[in-house]
Design a protein around this motif. Structure first.
Motif: not given
Length: 335
Positions: A35-45, A238-245
């Motif tokens: 889950g800590r991969m970027t969305p693009e990297s995770l989707e590619n994998e 994945g990394p949390m957006p600012q609003e979630a932080e």
């Protein structure tokens, strides 16, 4: 042949495990997903795995739900004793989605090192492998964990499940009732900060998941539990957006406010106003002493209040300053 999931639910060691497997089986084509991969990297994998460019996917339990890859017919689960029964059942369900025979291998330490409940969970999973066995597994899970005893030994987690602070609160209420003393209402502070705090749909598209996370956050009473939820969200989505932080920070302020006896906090870029609960503050002199020490920025307000002048660059800075002030109040011991 079919493809393989290798579940290792520890991000910090997942690359070490993948390298170790690669040395054992050099011809295998490996991929890594967490889950800590970027969305693009995770989707590619994941697309590489779907397109059969990868033989084995070394991953965390991010694959627990929402994954349907018929060509995957084998799953290895490392340290299966660290998973709950429902999690193991979900993970096992990631394979066997086609006509081919599926296999699930659970790696555990020596049986002597396993706890009694862990042994029971693994036994139940092995006994119920038929289609539609979810109900039987759920019933056995209830038997193992126990039900109905909030603090008894038959309920999972004991004090750790409800939090030490909640345990003390329940004990104080019980003792007060026996003594015939009035029971103070639990402090439910109002926190007003100049930032947006919510879980965006782009981060958690499923409304049920969002509501579940909101419910869990509303029940958090200590910083460690909050940190655990944050780590889980990062791992799964994945990394949390600012609003979630910001939402996590707001919950953190609420936890510190309760510990400091603060009933309301209003923060802006120029000032922070704290209102204290007279029924929960046991050492008001601490607030007076703190105001005297910082007389250039702090002043007492009528009605058990404290104003702190700040010069924050933005709303986030005001939140950070609020956290710092609340932590100092807790350390000084206002309650």
């Amino acid at each position: 042949g079919g493809q393989i999931f290798f579940v290792h639910n520890n991000i910090h060691k997942i690359h070490f495990i993948a390298n170790h497997i690669q040395k054992l089986v050099p011809e295998a084509r490996l991929g890594i997903a967490h889950g800590r991969m970027t969305p693009e990297s995770l989707e590619n994998e994941m697309m590489r795995f779907v397109n059969r460019e990868i033989d084995m996917l070394v991953c965390t339990r991010i694959i627990e739900s929402g994954i349907d890859i018929p060509s995957a017919n084998t799953i290895f689960i490392n340290r299966a004793d660290m998973f709950g029964l429902a999690q193991l059942y979900q993970l096992r369900g990631r394979v066997g989605r086609a006509d081919e025979q599926a296999y699930a291998y659970l790696f555990i330490p020596k049986e002597s090192a396993l706890g009694r409940d862990a042994q029971k969970r693994l036994k139940v999973l092995m006994e119920h492998s038929d289609l539609g066995s979810g109900f039987q597994i759920a019933m056995n899970d209830l038997k193992i964990r126990g039900g109905g005893s909030a603090l008894g030994v038959s309920q999972s987690g004991h004090i750790s499940a409800i939090g030490y602070d909640m345990f003390l609160q329940l004990m104080e209420q019980a003792v007060a009732e026996l003594k015939g003393e009035p029971i103070p209402e639990p402090l439910n502070p109002e926190i007003n900060i100049p930032v947006s705090c919510f879980l965006p749909e782009t981060y958690l598209p499923d409304v049920d998941q969002r509501m579940s996370i909101y419910r869990r956050l509303s029940k958090v009473t200590d910083i460690k539990s909050l940190s655990d939820i944050k780590d889980e969200l990062t791992d799964r989505f994945g990394p949390m957006p600012q609003e979630a932080e910001n939402l996590v920070l707001k919950i953190m302020l609420r936890i510190y406010a309760i510990k400091a006896g603060v009933s309301r906090l209003d923060a802006t870029e120029t000032a922070i106003r704290l209102m204290f609960s007279a029924t929960h503050i046991t050492r008001p002199e601490v607030i007076i002493e703190m105001a005297r020490e910082h007389s250039d920025t702090m002043e007492l307000l009528p009605g058990d209040g404290l104003k702190v002048s700040i010069a924050a660059k933005n709303g986030r800075g005001a939140v950070v300053m609020s956290k710092k002030i609340l932590k100092e109040l807790v350390l000084r011991g206002t309650c």
